[in-house]
Design an enzyme around this catalytic site. Structure first.
Site, PDB file in Angstrom:
ATOM      1  N   MET B  21       0.765  -1.303  -0.027  1.00  0.00           N
ATOM      2  CA  MET B  21       0.046   0.124  -0.016  1.00  0.00           C
ATOM      3  C   MET B  21       0.860   1.228  -0.083  1.00  0.00           C
ATOM      4  O   MET B  21       0.569   2.252   0.706  1.00  0.00           O
ATOM      5  CB  MET B  21      -0.920  -0.136   1.446  1.00  0.00           C
ATOM      6  CG  MET B  21      -2.042  -1.226   1.102  1.00  0.00           C
ATOM      7  SD  MET B  21      -3.060  -0.917  -0.382  1.00  0.00           S
ATOM      8  CE  MET B  21      -4.194  -2.100  -0.083  1.00  0.00           C
ATOM      9  N   HIS B 139       4.394   5.174   1.978  1.00  0.00           N
ATOM     10  CA  HIS B 139       3.196   4.474   2.360  1.00  0.00           C
ATOM     11  C   HIS B 139       2.085   5.250   2.495  1.00  0.00           C
ATOM     12  O   HIS B 139       2.244   6.208   3.107  1.00  0.00           O
ATOM     13  CB  HIS B 139       3.409   3.671   3.592  1.00  0.00           C
ATOM     14  CG  HIS B 139       2.311   2.395   3.705  1.00  0.00           C
ATOM     15  ND1 HIS B 139       1.112   2.375   4.222  1.00  0.00           N
ATOM     16  CD2 HIS B 139       2.753   1.052   3.440  1.00  0.00           C
ATOM     17  CE1 HIS B 139       0.600   1.143   4.009  1.00  0.00           C
ATOM     18  NE2 HIS B 139       1.446   0.387   3.575  1.00  0.00           N
ATOM     19  N   HIS B 140       1.091   4.542   1.913  1.00  0.00           N
ATOM     20  CA  HIS B 140      -0.060   5.377   1.806  1.00  0.00           C
ATOM     21  C   HIS B 140      -1.049   5.874   3.090  1.00  0.00           C
ATOM     22  O   HIS B 140      -1.693   6.823   3.492  1.00  0.00           O
ATOM     23  CB  HIS B 140      -1.377   4.869   0.941  1.00  0.00           C
ATOM     24  CG  HIS B 140      -2.325   5.674   0.310  1.00  0.00           C
ATOM     25  ND1 HIS B 140      -3.345   6.340   1.144  1.00  0.00           N
ATOM     26  CD2 HIS B 140      -2.768   6.089  -0.808  1.00  0.00           C
ATOM     27  CE1 HIS B 140      -3.918   7.106   0.477  1.00  0.00           C
ATOM     28  NE2 HIS B 140      -3.846   6.972  -0.822  1.00  0.00           N
ATOM     29  N   ALA B 141      -0.350   4.809   4.075  1.00  0.00           N
ATOM     30  CA  ALA B 141      -1.037   5.260   5.692  1.00  0.00           C
ATOM     31  C   ALA B 141      -0.471   6.398   6.137  1.00  0.00           C
ATOM     32  O   ALA B 141      -0.812   6.969   7.172  1.00  0.00           O
ATOM     33  CB  ALA B 141      -0.900   3.946   6.310  1.00  0.00           C
ATOM     34  N   ASN B 309      -5.683  11.293   4.702  1.00  0.00           N
ATOM     35  CA  ASN B 309      -6.207  11.074   3.555  1.00  0.00           C
ATOM     36  C   ASN B 309      -7.954  11.495   3.695  1.00  0.00           C
ATOM     37  O   ASN B 309      -8.602  11.127   4.585  1.00  0.00           O
ATOM     38  CB  ASN B 309      -6.515   9.451   3.130  1.00  0.00           C
ATOM     39  CG  ASN B 309      -5.082   9.268   3.159  1.00  0.00           C
ATOM     40  OD1 ASN B 309      -4.286   9.104   2.241  1.00  0.00           O
ATOM     41  ND2 ASN B 309      -4.569   8.423   4.266  1.00  0.00           N
TER      42      ASN B 309
END
Lengths: 457, 457
Positions: B21, B139-141, B309
């Site tokens: 991710m 990382h998208h987190a 996000n």
């Protein structure tokens, strides 16, 4: 189809985000004088074109999304995506040994892909002086380090003029003999035995008991599975790796072995002990008790095929509490001599079973549920893998050295493996990047350790 | 310490061996005429020396060994190992676009390390003509793609003479405003709603019902979460990646938008639809029903800080069943127009909640337990991220383009994302290597698709 042996399965079960169960080799080459600047590109095109891929390099897992499947097996892949497995890589300038070490540490620090045969080979260009390197990585559940080195050697030649020998994955395996199932380790049984605190009554357990009893009598020559001291080397690991190398003329090591009446293996242990002592002293982390090394011993029958794992083990006292290098060496020799006597008179199957019991507590650490909660039986794994004695060539390029990269695990943040090759001993230090921030020093101190030992002769 | 938002947590929970991710960007640069051959090495030394690392680039997970920890959080790392995060890499000869694509596919195809701040930046040398590239992966987190691009842009300058601007990780974040918690998506609630087959009675669900009802009346303009056809794009993925790029002058796209009375986004969708149709036809795998794209829409308030996000979504009918490019485009415009009308009159919070409901079934697929068992609501994710309009420089080197690399997931083997930059539209096609064996063709057909559309004007 090939069912996984229990030992293969252990290396599969141990696989996690941080704990990657692949081994590798880094092999620098000097190209022939007539090599064109583009020869590596041409070579790769040639290698990828229309070769067939032989066992075990064409085998993939039957259920890659369910590693623990009790029916897990190696099956032949329908198609091999050679562009995936065979890779071109390059070093940033100046392409020195340091940059090479950094690149292979990274290549060693990510997972193999279980959706295809779990191996990669990198042809690395951009080394100083027009040199290049081959880096090969393979999961230990498919091929163990001993076998991988043997297969790699088969794809090289002693003849610098031979320019058409196929690369390792295209070499047909030797004729297979039925696997000697008796020699296999029943790890389920081993685990059960370990859980009973070595309390079962099989032969191997009796042998182990004997070791324990002797140890209780006060002699330090015998190393028991309970006496390894706590040490920073036995931390949980993270994902990234460091790698350092060292190269010695075999003759220097042989001279020490002769003078001390030890084996080459003892000299390797002494050099490792010397650098570990200095490294840990500097960190303020040298345990007062001597470090214990697990030393794998190949117990494969000569007629056995190149796949699978059959590795025995002894425990060696590294005598890192002793300052004098010669005394330290003597203690190491005494320890390994006794350990080998212990193995004598046992059947091959019993030796394997016994060795499995020795290393079992650390294997338990590989499993996610127990990682970090079991006290290690030893502090470091030190392997000495004998290799080819003559210089080898790959399409006219001379193999300079062959450095093994092994597996750091939870509780075993460092691995020392060395290969002999063409009159040299090639050391590879593979460690967890976070646990061993100054791993490079181990290689430097290993050289100093050799000089110090030589001074005592 | 920063607790994970539910959306951050989803990207953490989705992480697995195959499903990584992280997002990335590939940015080729043309160095200034006065650059020395060693300037990249000097640059890296300078970048690594004594800079402080700012949020979010200094944040790591509190419990990296227990990703699903309900008390998981981002904490500041005590130490940043800049040698780890900032890497030099190099291309093998001839250093063309193909070799660059191969290298970044590999760099995108392994995990970030959760034991440290989950990002890497590679300075890639060896591109043809003395050029280099910057590859950044995060990382998208920790950071979403929109924010990452904005932060990257802040570390570049419109002034080719400005040579001391800090790199992205050393740029202090803008003053923080309190997070607008109302705007956050409650994914637990979303999941519960999805499990009830969209049957709950909140505002967003009522809106969704309206969409469903309209769709049942037979109009294809509205896209419902149930009508995406089965397609090879919606397979489970494996670990390796492929990446292809395409670059168009914005003016060509604008001319089409003007002539068709569509938006730039509609043109991006039309080009994607055109190449997907051709690609799938060639594979004999074009579904008779039109493909459905999920199109993320940024709904962040302008005063919101750069972390976290907040992405909304609409579903668009790609009209891949229609052969005529102009008719296809008209159908796409009708579909997106209706989807946007649907969002009008909803509060920001409701829009986010509604969007989450739309994409929820595919988010369920991210979770290991449901992966592959939930029918996708859409076939492909297509994002259009507006970027800087002026040429940017990094220490005198001109940024040529900025190609986004996004996240293939189980059930979503392909992602198309494009960035506008300095009069160009930069397409990045990121796919699973095994599901999309000839991904490069998508980029080629995307170019053909543009020419075909232009021919209808």
């Amino acid at each position: 189809m090939r069912r996984l042996t229990p030992s293969d399965a252990m290396f599969l079960y141990g696989e996690s985000r941080e704990q990657m169960m692949h081994v590798a080799a880094m092999m620098p080459f000097t190209p022939p004088p007539d090599a064109s600047p583009d020869h590596l590109r041409d070579l790769m095109d040639e290698i990828r074109a229309g070769v067939s891929v032989h066992r075990p390099w064409n085998m993939k897992l039957r259920t890659p999304d369910f590693l623990w499947n009790p029916l897990q097996a190696w099956v032949e892949a329908d198609e091999i995506d050679l562009d995936y497995h065979l890779r071109r890589s390059a070093l940033p300038s100046p392409g020195d040994e340091r940059e090479l070490g950094i690149l292979v540490s990274r290549l060693h620090g990510y997972h193999v892909d279980f959706h295809r045969p779990p191996w990669e080979a990198h042809l690395i260009e951009g080394l100083e002086g027009g040199r290049f390197a081959l880096f090969v990585k393979v999961h230990h559940a498919l091929v163990d380090g001993f076998s991988a080195m043997r297969i790699l050697a088969r794809s090289l030649t002693t003849d610098p003029e031979e320019r058409d020998r196929p690369l390792f994955f295209a070499v047909p395996p030797p004729a297979r003999t039925p696997r000697d199932e008796v020699a296999g380790v029943n790890y389920a049984a081993v685990m059960a035995a370990v859980r009973e605190q070595y309390g079962a009554a099989q032969t191997a357990v009796r042998a182990l008991r004997k070791v324990l009893d002797t140890a209780r009598s006060g002699s330090m020559d015998y190393v028991t599975p309970r006496q390894a001291p706590k040490c920073v080397l036995n931390a949980r690991i993270s994902q990234a790796r460091r790698f350092a190398t060292q190269l010695f003329p075999l003759d220097r090591l042989k001279a020490i072995a002769r003078a001390t009446k030890g084996t080459m293996n003892d000299v390797v242990l002494a050099l490792s002990a010397g650098c570990l002592r200095k490294y840990l002293l500097e960190l303020g982390a040298l345990p007062p008790q001597p470090l214990i090394a697990m030393v794998p011993v190949a117990v494969r029958a000569k007629d056995e095929a190149g796949e699978g794992n059959s590795v025995g083990a002894i425990l060696a006292n590294l005598a890192t509490d002793i300052e004098d290098p010669r005394e330290r060496m003597a203690q190491i020799i005494a320890s390994t001599t006794h350990a080998k006597q212990q193995l004598q008179g046992m059947s091959k199957a019993a030796i394997i079973q016994y060795s499995a019991l020795l290393i079992a507590p650390s294997m338990l650490q590989m499993l996610p549920t127990t990682a970090g909660h079991v006290r290690p039986t030893f502090n470091v794994v030190i392997s000495n893998v004998p290799g080819p004695s003559e210089p080898l060539y790959f399409r006219g390029a001379r193999l300079e050295a062959t450095y093994p990269m092994s597996i750091p695990m939870h509780g075993q943040a460092l691995n020392i493996t060395c290969n002999s090759y063409a009159g040299s001993m090639c050391f590879g230090f593979t460690g967890c990047r976070d646990t061993l921030p100054s791993l490079q020093r181990l290689a430097v101190y290993c050289g100093e350790s050799l000089t110090e030992l030589e001074a005592t002769l």
